[in-house]
Design a protein around this motif. Structure first.
Motif, PDB file in Angstrom:
ATOM      1  N   GLY A 110      -8.604 -79.477 -57.404  1.00 42.92           N
ATOM      2  CA  GLY A 110      -9.571 -80.240 -58.184  1.00 42.92           C
ATOM      3  C   GLY A 110     -10.397 -81.217 -57.371  1.00 42.92           C
ATOM      4  N   ARG A 111     -10.130 -81.340 -56.078  1.00 46.13           N
ATOM      5  CA  ARG A 111     -10.837 -82.291 -55.221  1.00 46.13           C
ATOM      6  C   ARG A 111     -11.935 -81.584 -54.433  1.00 46.13           C
ATOM      7  NH1 ARG A 111     -10.321 -84.228 -49.947  1.00 46.13           N
ATOM      8  NH2 ARG A 111      -8.595 -82.780 -49.572  1.00 46.13           N
ATOM      9  N   LEU A 112     -13.136 -82.165 -54.455  1.00 44.55           N
ATOM     10  CA  LEU A 112     -14.268 -81.603 -53.713  1.00 44.55           C
ATOM     11  C   LEU A 112     -14.035 -81.829 -52.223  1.00 44.55           C
ATOM     12  CD1 LEU A 112     -17.131 -80.325 -53.868  1.00 44.55           C
ATOM     13  CD2 LEU A 112     -18.037 -82.664 -53.950  1.00 44.55           C
ATOM     14  N   ILE A 113     -14.016 -80.756 -51.457  1.00 41.29           N
ATOM     15  CA  ILE A 113     -13.694 -80.893 -50.029  1.00 41.29           C
ATOM     16  C   ILE A 113     -14.885 -80.601 -49.121  1.00 41.29           C
ATOM     17  CG2 ILE A 113     -11.265 -80.341 -50.405  1.00 41.29           C
ATOM     18  CD1 ILE A 113     -11.851 -77.547 -49.254  1.00 41.29           C
ATOM     19  N   ASN A 114     -16.034 -80.241 -49.682  1.00 37.35           N
ATOM     20  CA  ASN A 114     -17.194 -79.979 -48.820  1.00 37.35           C
ATOM     21  C   ASN A 114     -18.368 -80.900 -49.160  1.00 37.35           C
ATOM     22  OD1 ASN A 114     -17.780 -78.664 -51.291  1.00 37.35           O
ATOM     23  ND2 ASN A 114     -19.171 -77.235 -50.255  1.00 37.35           N
ATOM     24  N   ASN A 115     -18.048 -82.117 -49.572  1.00 34.39           N
ATOM     25  CA  ASN A 115     -19.109 -83.084 -49.865  1.00 34.39           C
ATOM     26  C   ASN A 115     -19.524 -83.769 -48.565  1.00 34.39           C
ATOM     27  OD1 ASN A 115     -20.909 -84.763 -51.209  1.00 34.39           O
ATOM     28  ND2 ASN A 115     -19.348 -86.295 -51.650  1.00 34.39           N
ATOM     29  N   PHE A 116     -20.577 -83.226 -47.926  1.00 27.07           N
ATOM     30  CA  PHE A 116     -21.044 -83.725 -46.635  1.00 27.07           C
ATOM     31  C   PHE A 116     -22.489 -84.233 -46.774  1.00 27.07           C
ATOM     32  CE2 PHE A 116     -18.217 -80.084 -45.075  1.00 27.07           C
ATOM     33  CZ  PHE A 116     -17.088 -80.889 -45.010  1.00 27.07           C
ATOM     34  N   PRO A 117     -22.688 -85.451 -47.276  1.00 26.08           N
ATOM     35  CA  PRO A 117     -24.053 -85.961 -47.495  1.00 26.08           C
ATOM     36  C   PRO A 117     -24.915 -85.971 -46.231  1.00 26.08           C
ATOM     37  CG  PRO A 117     -22.458 -87.354 -48.609  1.00 26.08           C
ATOM     38  CD  PRO A 117     -21.674 -86.408 -47.759  1.00 26.08           C
ATOM     39  N   GLU A 118     -24.316 -86.275 -45.077  1.00 30.76           N
ATOM     40  CA  GLU A 118     -25.115 -86.331 -43.849  1.00 30.76           C
ATOM     41  C   GLU A 118     -25.610 -84.935 -43.459  1.00 30.76           C
ATOM     42  OE1 GLU A 118     -27.136 -87.781 -40.500  1.00 30.76           O
ATOM     43  OE2 GLU A 118     -26.511 -88.657 -42.410  1.00 30.76           O
ATOM     44  N   VAL A 119     -24.809 -83.916 -43.724  1.00 30.50           N
ATOM     45  CA  VAL A 119     -25.260 -82.537 -43.484  1.00 30.50           C
ATOM     46  C   VAL A 119     -26.462 -82.232 -44.373  1.00 30.50           C
ATOM     47  CG1 VAL A 119     -24.650 -80.097 -43.776  1.00 30.50           C
ATOM     48  CG2 VAL A 119     -23.026 -81.679 -42.700  1.00 30.50           C
ATOM     49  N   ARG A 120     -26.382 -82.609 -45.639  1.00 32.65           N
ATOM     50  CA  ARG A 120     -27.475 -82.357 -46.570  1.00 32.65           C
ATOM     51  C   ARG A 120     -28.722 -83.158 -46.183  1.00 32.65           C
ATOM     52  NH1 ARG A 120     -23.271 -83.293 -50.323  1.00 32.65           N
ATOM     53  NH2 ARG A 120     -24.367 -84.992 -51.390  1.00 32.65           N
ATOM     54  N   ARG A 121     -28.505 -84.409 -45.769  1.00 31.43           N
ATOM     55  CA  ARG A 121     -29.652 -85.257 -45.407  1.00 31.43           C
ATOM     56  C   ARG A 121     -30.400 -84.686 -44.198  1.00 31.43           C
ATOM     57  NH1 ARG A 121     -31.642 -88.360 -41.943  1.00 31.43           N
ATOM     58  NH2 ARG A 121     -29.880 -88.055 -40.518  1.00 31.43           N
ATOM     59  N   ARG A 122     -29.666 -84.313 -43.155  1.00 31.78           N
ATOM     60  CA  ARG A 122     -30.311 -83.764 -41.966  1.00 31.78           C
ATOM     61  C   ARG A 122     -31.022 -82.450 -42.273  1.00 31.78           C
ATOM     62  NH1 ARG A 122     -27.045 -83.234 -36.577  1.00 31.78           N
ATOM     63  NH2 ARG A 122     -29.159 -82.608 -35.940  1.00 31.78           N
ATOM     64  N   SER A 123     -30.408 -81.642 -43.111  1.00 37.80           N
ATOM     65  CA  SER A 123     -31.031 -80.363 -43.482  1.00 37.80           C
ATOM     66  C   SER A 123     -32.333 -80.608 -44.241  1.00 37.80           C
ATOM     67  CB  SER A 123     -30.061 -79.549 -44.346  1.00 37.80           C
ATOM     68  OG  SER A 123     -28.851 -79.307 -43.673  1.00 37.80           O
ATOM     69  N   ALA A 124     -32.321 -81.577 -45.154  1.00 38.10           N
ATOM     70  CA  ALA A 124     -33.532 -81.906 -45.907  1.00 38.10           C
ATOM     71  C   ALA A 124     -34.631 -82.388 -44.968  1.00 38.10           C
ATOM     72  CB  ALA A 124     -33.222 -82.967 -46.959  1.00 38.10           C
ATOM     73  N   ASN A 125     -34.256 -83.191 -43.990  1.00 35.89           N
ATOM     74  CA  ASN A 125     -35.232 -83.672 -43.008  1.00 35.89           C
ATOM     75  C   ASN A 125     -35.902 -82.509 -42.283  1.00 35.89           C
ATOM     76  OD1 ASN A 125     -35.529 -84.306 -39.856  1.00 35.89           O
ATOM     77  ND2 ASN A 125     -36.084 -86.144 -41.001  1.00 35.89           N
ATOM     78  N   MET A 126     -35.105 -81.534 -41.870  1.00 36.93           N
ATOM     79  CA  MET A 126     -35.650 -80.396 -41.125  1.00 36.93           C
ATOM     80  C   MET A 126     -36.478 -79.479 -42.016  1.00 36.93           C
ATOM     81  SD  MET A 126     -32.760 -79.380 -38.302  1.00 36.93           S
ATOM     82  CE  MET A 126     -31.360 -80.453 -38.480  1.00 36.93           C
ATOM     83  N   LEU A 127     -36.108 -79.350 -43.278  1.00 39.67           N
ATOM     84  CA  LEU A 127     -36.922 -78.556 -44.205  1.00 39.67           C
ATOM     85  C   LEU A 127     -38.301 -79.193 -44.338  1.00 39.67           C
ATOM     86  CD1 LEU A 127     -34.273 -77.741 -46.965  1.00 39.67           C
ATOM     87  CD2 LEU A 127     -35.538 -76.047 -45.602  1.00 39.67           C
ATOM     88  N   GLY A 128     -38.347 -80.513 -44.394  1.00 36.44           N
ATOM     89  CA  GLY A 128     -39.638 -81.187 -44.455  1.00 36.44           C
ATOM     90  C   GLY A 128     -40.471 -80.924 -43.215  1.00 36.44           C
ATOM     91  N   ARG A 129     -39.823 -80.840 -42.072  1.00 38.62           N
ATOM     92  CA  ARG A 129     -40.539 -80.569 -40.816  1.00 38.62           C
ATOM     93  C   ARG A 129     -41.015 -79.120 -40.725  1.00 38.62           C
ATOM     94  NH1 ARG A 129     -35.938 -82.738 -37.068  1.00 38.62           N
ATOM     95  NH2 ARG A 129     -37.096 -81.665 -35.405  1.00 38.62           N
ATOM     96  N   LEU A 130     -40.308 -78.207 -41.401  1.00 38.10           N
ATOM     97  CA  LEU A 130     -40.764 -76.809 -41.415  1.00 38.10           C
ATOM     98  C   LEU A 130     -42.110 -76.703 -42.120  1.00 38.10           C
ATOM     99  CD1 LEU A 130     -37.635 -74.591 -42.214  1.00 38.10           C
ATOM    100  CD2 LEU A 130     -38.740 -74.975 -40.010  1.00 38.10           C
TER     101      LEU A 130
END
Length: 245
Positions: A110-130
């Protein structure tokens, strides 16, 4: 806007968010890209390159550090320009990582084990650069479903950097995302990013932004419990929108 009108908009975006959650779960085999007149799946495109096979395995790993290593590899490719702007493997991996822990989740007991906000943030940054249409669509998905302010802020800013707002879909997504936040716990970085996003979109849109949803959001920020810098920025962008032609 009438209460019925607001209800209709909320229902529309709720339905959109539900649809996007399903879309985000599509497997690599279901995503396809056309090349050389032959329809190839993302899976087949990955198999054509050892580099991208390794990148995919890193991105799909359960380990935070390995995912960050995949982002380091992608950052280098984007920075040195060694990728093609329409390279579907790059966009696929970035969107996958931008939804890690939000669009697709892994739980143990029942515990979320792949909550990686920094991974999501960096990915969003790079999508903006694409800067592609596909990157824009991915960032809208991130904005609509992520609950982490720093990720939302990066997605909002990236949408402003891309500067594409067909049928006001980006402005509407920004406003919807802002309106679902808790006004008693405002995030200054996110508020400022929302202002910057609208400002950049207006600068890149002929005739500026005419959607009342943008004005309403900026007024709420200007009168909200934010730092003076954020409130001043909201008022500045409102003045820019008023004078745009």
């Amino acid at each position: 806007m009438s209460m019925n009108g607001r209800t209709t908009i909320l229902r529309t975006f709720a339905a959109m968010a539900a649809f996007l959650l399903v879309a985000a779960g599509l497997s690599a085999q279901q995503a396809a890209a056309s090349t050389g007149g032959k329809e190839l799946t993302i899976e087949e495109l990955f198999l054509q390159s050892v580099e991208f096979q390794i990148l995919r395995e890193k991105a799909f790993s359960d380990d935070y550090d390995i995912k960050m290593s995949a982002l380091d590899d992608l950052d280098k490719k984007i920075t040195d320009g060694s990728y093609k702007a329409t390279d579907p493997q790059v966009e696929f991996v970035l969107e996958y990582l931008a939804l890690e822990g939000s669009g697709h989740t892994v739980r143990e007991g029942g515990r979320l084990i792949n909550n990686f906000p920094e991974v999501r943030r960096r990915s969003a940054n790079m999508l903006g650069r694409l800067g592609t249409d596909e990157a824009k669509d991915a960032l809208i998905r991130v904005l609509l479903i992520d609950d982490e302010p720093m990720v939302q802020a990066e997605a909002a800013y990236g949408l402003g950097v891309i500067g594409k707002n067909p049928d006001n879909q980006v402005v509407q997504a920004l406003a919807f995302s802002y309106n679902r936040m808790d006004p008693t716990q405002p995030d200054n970085n996110l508020g400022y990013a929302m202002c910057l996003a609208v400002e950049k979109l207006a600068q890149k849109t002929p005739g500026g932004i005419k959607d009342p949803a943008a004005y309403q959001m900026l007024v709420k920020i200007a009168q909200g419990n934010y730092l003076r810098t954020v409130k001043t920025k909201a008022l500045q962008v409102l003045d820019e929108l008023k004078s745009s032609k």
